[in-house]
Design a protein around this motif. Structure first.
Motif, mmCIF file in Angstrom:
data_model
loop_
_atom_site.group_PDB
_atom_site.id
_atom_site.type_symbol
_atom_site.label_atom_id
_atom_site.label_comp_id
_atom_site.label_asym_id
_atom_site.label_seq_id
_atom_site.Cartn_x
_atom_site.Cartn_y
_atom_site.Cartn_z
ATOM 1 N N ASP A 5 0.492 -1.359 -0.078
ATOM 2 C CA ASP A 5 0.065 0.259 0.101
ATOM 3 C C ASP A 5 1.095 1.075 0.344
ATOM 4 O O ASP A 5 0.601 2.002 -0.518
ATOM 5 N N ILE A 6 1.319 1.140 1.168
ATOM 6 C CA ILE A 6 2.965 2.162 0.942
ATOM 7 C C ILE A 6 3.455 2.424 -0.566
ATOM 8 O O ILE A 6 3.343 3.585 -0.573
ATOM 9 N N VAL A 7 3.463 1.349 -1.015
ATOM 10 C CA VAL A 7 5.046 1.714 -2.303
ATOM 11 C C VAL A 7 3.283 2.176 -3.825
ATOM 12 O O VAL A 7 3.465 3.725 -4.510
ATOM 13 N N GLN A 8 2.307 1.750 -3.197
ATOM 14 C CA GLN A 8 1.476 2.580 -4.247
ATOM 15 C C GLN A 8 1.537 3.567 -4.231
ATOM 16 O O GLN A 8 0.733 4.677 -5.255
ATOM 17 N N ARG A 9 0.829 4.477 -3.150
ATOM 18 C CA ARG A 9 0.677 6.014 -2.466
ATOM 19 C C ARG A 9 1.615 5.795 -2.738
ATOM 20 O O ARG A 9 1.576 7.539 -3.758
ATOM 21 N N CYS A 10 2.980 6.136 -2.181
ATOM 22 C CA CYS A 10 4.021 6.717 -3.252
ATOM 23 C C CYS A 10 4.318 6.463 -4.641
ATOM 24 O O CYS A 10 4.435 8.488 -4.989
ATOM 25 N N HIS A 11 3.743 5.532 -4.879
ATOM 26 C CA HIS A 11 4.225 5.525 -6.444
ATOM 27 C C HIS A 11 2.551 6.960 -7.298
ATOM 28 O O HIS A 11 2.873 7.435 -8.229
ATOM 29 N N GLU A 12 1.809 6.548 -6.787
ATOM 30 C CA GLU A 12 0.708 7.672 -7.060
ATOM 31 C C GLU A 12 0.819 9.090 -6.420
ATOM 32 O O GLU A 12 0.197 9.581 -7.601
ATOM 33 N N ASN A 13 1.863 9.176 -6.231
ATOM 34 C CA ASN A 13 1.975 10.201 -5.815
ATOM 35 C C ASN A 13 3.297 11.341 -6.447
ATOM 36 O O ASN A 13 3.779 12.798 -6.932
ATOM 37 N N THR A 14 4.609 9.992 -6.722
ATOM 38 C CA THR A 14 5.634 10.395 -7.654
ATOM 39 C C THR A 14 5.778 9.467 -8.726
ATOM 40 O O THR A 14 6.304 9.109 -8.677
ATOM 41 N N PRO A 15 4.993 9.808 -9.416
ATOM 42 C CA PRO A 15 4.672 8.514 -11.083
ATOM 43 C C PRO A 15 5.934 8.358 -11.457
ATOM 44 O O PRO A 15 6.728 7.744 -12.256
ATOM 45 N N THR A 16 6.842 9.854 -11.470
ATOM 46 C CA THR A 16 8.223 9.560 -12.350
ATOM 47 C C THR A 16 9.040 8.779 -11.946
ATOM 48 O O THR A 16 10.264 8.037 -12.555
#
Length: 87
Positions: A5-16
């Motif tokens: 979940d943390i990885v997913q949320r971080c990816h959503e906030n920083t898609p680069t």
């Protein structure tokens, strides 16, 4: 919340940043926290909190526990009415 979940949320906030990169970074951080605690060191993350390893002796039980003390800023955030909790 899981690491996924943390990885997913971080990816959503920083898609680069790729999910793989975020996962590697998270694993490195958690590994360092664990290693520091295993050496008896405390771990402090500013504006989040502090982990400390404590020896516990109770009756016939003896061991080590990890204590987490949240920062004032985290407590203020958690106690504010601005937080929207998903169920």
């Amino acid at each position: 919340m899981t690491k996924r979940d943390i990885v997913q949320r971080c990816h959503e906030n920083t898609p680069t940043f790729s999910k793989a990169l975020i996962q590697r970074a998270l694993n490195l951080i958690l590994r360092e926290v664990g290693l520091s605690l295993s050496r008896g060191e405390s771990v402090k993350i500013s504006n989040f909190g502090t982990w400390q390893r404590k020896k516990v002796k109770r009756k016939d039980k003896e061991g080590t526990h990890v204590k987490f003390k949240p920062s004032r800023k985290l407590l203020m955030y958690l106690n504010s009415s601005d937080i929207k909790i998903k169920k």
